[in-house]
Design an enzyme around this catalytic site. Structure first.
Site, PDB file in Angstrom:
ATOM      1  N   CYS A 181       0.815  -1.219   0.000  1.00  7.38           N
ATOM      2  CA  CYS A 181       0.000   0.000   0.000  1.00  7.38           C
ATOM      3  C   CYS A 181       0.844   1.262   0.000  1.00  7.38           C
ATOM      4  CB  CYS A 181      -0.977  -0.011   1.168  1.00  7.38           C
ATOM      5  SG  CYS A 181      -2.297  -1.213   0.910  1.00  7.38           S
ATOM      6  N   HIS A 226      -9.845   3.276  -2.139  1.00  6.86           N
ATOM      7  CA  HIS A 226      -8.479   2.770  -1.985  1.00  6.86           C
ATOM      8  C   HIS A 226      -8.135   1.730  -3.047  1.00  6.86           C
ATOM      9  CE1 HIS A 226      -4.796   1.410  -0.256  1.00  6.86           C
ATOM     10  NE2 HIS A 226      -5.271   0.462   0.514  1.00  6.86           N
TER      11      HIS A 226
END
Lengths: 386, 386
Positions: free
Chosen positions: B83, B333
């Site tokens: 991430c 996201h």
């Protein structure tokens, strides 16, 4: 731009390491790299790392590298660029050091292809590097993909399957003296021509084996190089070139524009020409690809590559030895490790310490072509001698 | 080190783009980025690109980027760091420019999570970012992984599930005014607390949605910045930190050492302290992670994060607004895009052009924490005003 040198290099043997995972292979390569640093390496001096791995074979790559090498406090970037991954990791590490952000950086490449520990296999992953809409459904994974190019190349150039076999014979012979190589046995042109077909025009001996392995390089800035060695190998140039992904968009199947672009960048940055290169590690995933690459790298004239193998120019002992390590063909090809391992070989060649030493080698070039023949990376190194 | 500025930024809406693939999303983000360059962008001026993508969802990533943007002649490096991918792509592009190798580089982040075109899904890939020997067999994929941390944090700090709900309420409210956000509706603390449990202590509204999207930034050197804008946003600092991969090796579950290291690097490079930050985009994949990150980033004292949400400090209108875009929680996201999109938001904030503008914002900070809580990237940006 600040100058950057290689001051350490190491690698595992390339092999089918059924009993070893990526977590075993990484420390092996790093240990050999650290041990090769003339004046020693305090591991805590390493400030950053770049890690080339294609297939995420055992968990989170950057973290696995930091964990297994005991380097939890440095930044680690994973770079992935298909078979050009290793040399692109070198390129990004060079930018990190040249920028002034770091003085001492580690470059590691690795892949675990044989019986991966992960639930997905390397080959499932490799299929995904093809365009999902067009190329993958057509079965254009790497062997078929390169076969299209080489079939056309054999049609348009005077090169024949015999010339491909001569490349295989050369690289197998080179590998015999390389203790890190996977296929350390001589073959004959007849054996190569008589071998079972993998995908026309490639027989078994035209193809790289499946390999596991890791390789590591220690790169430092000119400002600190004296701390590590009096015999640095300088990174004179780096280049990365792309080409269209899908085969219906390629204008000419007999050349790899990605290689032409990468070589132009790397040699341009170095201020050198192809004729300055004394030894090269060239991407021979399939023998015909080595021939095409002679031309794309500027070592041979268009459709003239066959003359180099006929004359023995690219054998050790010739004017421009190519793949003294055995190349992908016989040294092996764990994709993420391959480009880094080419630089390990050149580091040893340019310091006069290679297993299969090229006399007087001073400038070396490493080359990969990968993905759907859509990416190439080239690194130009120069040895410490005058 | 040469100074580097952001002079253009754009992104797709974050959403479940069932009808769009990565090849559609990339040109959308790039077009908006190019259109945002004050004095215009000739695409042919772009010299290199860095592409953050986690999951290789439709073929060879670097090649897909070059192909779909019509940029076949520039080098493209794919960076993957879980991430933290997007902000690490920014970091590597900065090194490329700061080194002097390039003046003009593109950074793109993208991921396609919902109904990927590839034969492997994003979530199969995401499982592979866990350690295969220990964490994956235990089911420690991202929600369970972060839940372990936050459970312990709630036990040791005065923070409660109500404070987590207040983070959700804040970020949902911020997203209402952001046309690019995925979840543009207000919720109440009661709704958040009453929502079904995903994995204790996280209810539905504590969790980021699954999103598709792409984001793009144009970075240039100080030497050419005037050609593109009189209002550059400067990249003042970049940082990347790691931590041990496996949970049995983490010393303290209530803090993320990766964030501490990344923030220290980035703020140190910028010569700034946490108190200099006017607006931040913080990794709130789960609400409790935003609280922990306030402390790791130096915005709050140890176990004091709850005070900031209680006092409204981190709401727009407070002293240090966090996630004015809606954050991962409500903006969405798509992992490879997230860090780049945070910088898109900050680019607009620092030029006074954001949908949910923070008054007088001059210094912005973007933060990711990812992988098995083993990697963090931080970028510090500074606006053109005095």
């Amino acid at each position: 731009m600040r100058k950057v040198a290689v001051v350490g290099a190491g690698m595992t043997p390339f092999a089918e390491h059924f009993a070893l995972g990526i977590k075993d292979l990484l420390p092996m390569a790093f240990a050999e790299c650290a041990a090769s640093v003339d004046k020693g390496l305090d591991k805590n001096d390493i400030q950053a790392a770049w890690f080339g791995e294609l297939s995420t074979t055992d968990g989170f790559p950057s973290g696995i590298l930091a964990d297994t090498l005991g380097l939890p406090d440095i930044p680690v970037t994973r770079v992935e660029n298909a078979c050009a991954t290793g040399n692109d990791a070198v390129r990004n590490a060079l930018f990190g050091i040249a920028s002034g952000a770091f003085d001492i950086a580690l470059v590691v490449g690795a892949d675990k292809v044989r019986e991966s520990a992960s639930k997905d296999t390397f080959w499932e992953w490799a299929g995904m590097t093809r365009d999902m809409a067009w190329d993958y459904p057509l079965g254009l994974v790497a062997p078929a993909n390169f076969a299209l190019h080489v079939t056309r190349y054999l049609h348009e150039s005077p090169a024949t399957k015999e010339h491909m076999a001569m490349v295989a014979v050369k690289n197998h012979h080179h590998a015999v003296s390389n203790p890190k190589a996977q296929l350390r046995f001589d073959i004959t042109v007849e054996q190569a021509l008589d071998a079972p077909t993998v995908v026309a025009p490639f027989g078994l001996y035209d193809c790289t084996p499946q390999s596991d392995g890791a390789a590591a390089l220690l790169l430092v800035s000119e400002d600190v190089v004296d701390r590590y060695t009096d015999r640095p190998v300088w990174v004179r140039g780096v280049g990365l070139g792309l080409d269209r992904v899908m085969h219906q968009h390629k204008r000419d199947m007999t050349t790899f524009p990605a290689t032409v672009k990468a070589a132009k960048q790397a040699l341009g940055m170095a201020g050198l020409t192809p004729s300055d290169v004394d030894v090269a590690e060239v991407h021979d995933c399939f023998t015909g690809v080595e021939l095409i690459s002679y031309e794309d790298l500027g070592f041979a004239e268009r459709f003239g590559a066959y003359k180099l193998v006929e004359a023995g120019v690219t054998s050790v002992g010739g004017a421009l030895p190519v793949n003294p390590s055995g190349g992908l063909k016989a040294k092996g090809h764990p994709p993420g490790a391959t480009g880094v391992a080419q630089c390990v070989e050149l580091f040893e060649q340019l310091r006069g310490e290679a297993a299969n030493q090229v006399d007087g080698a001073h400038v070396g070039l490493a080359h990969n072509i990968g993905g759907p023949t859509a990416v190439s990376a080239v690194t130009v190194l120069e040895g410490p001698g005058a």
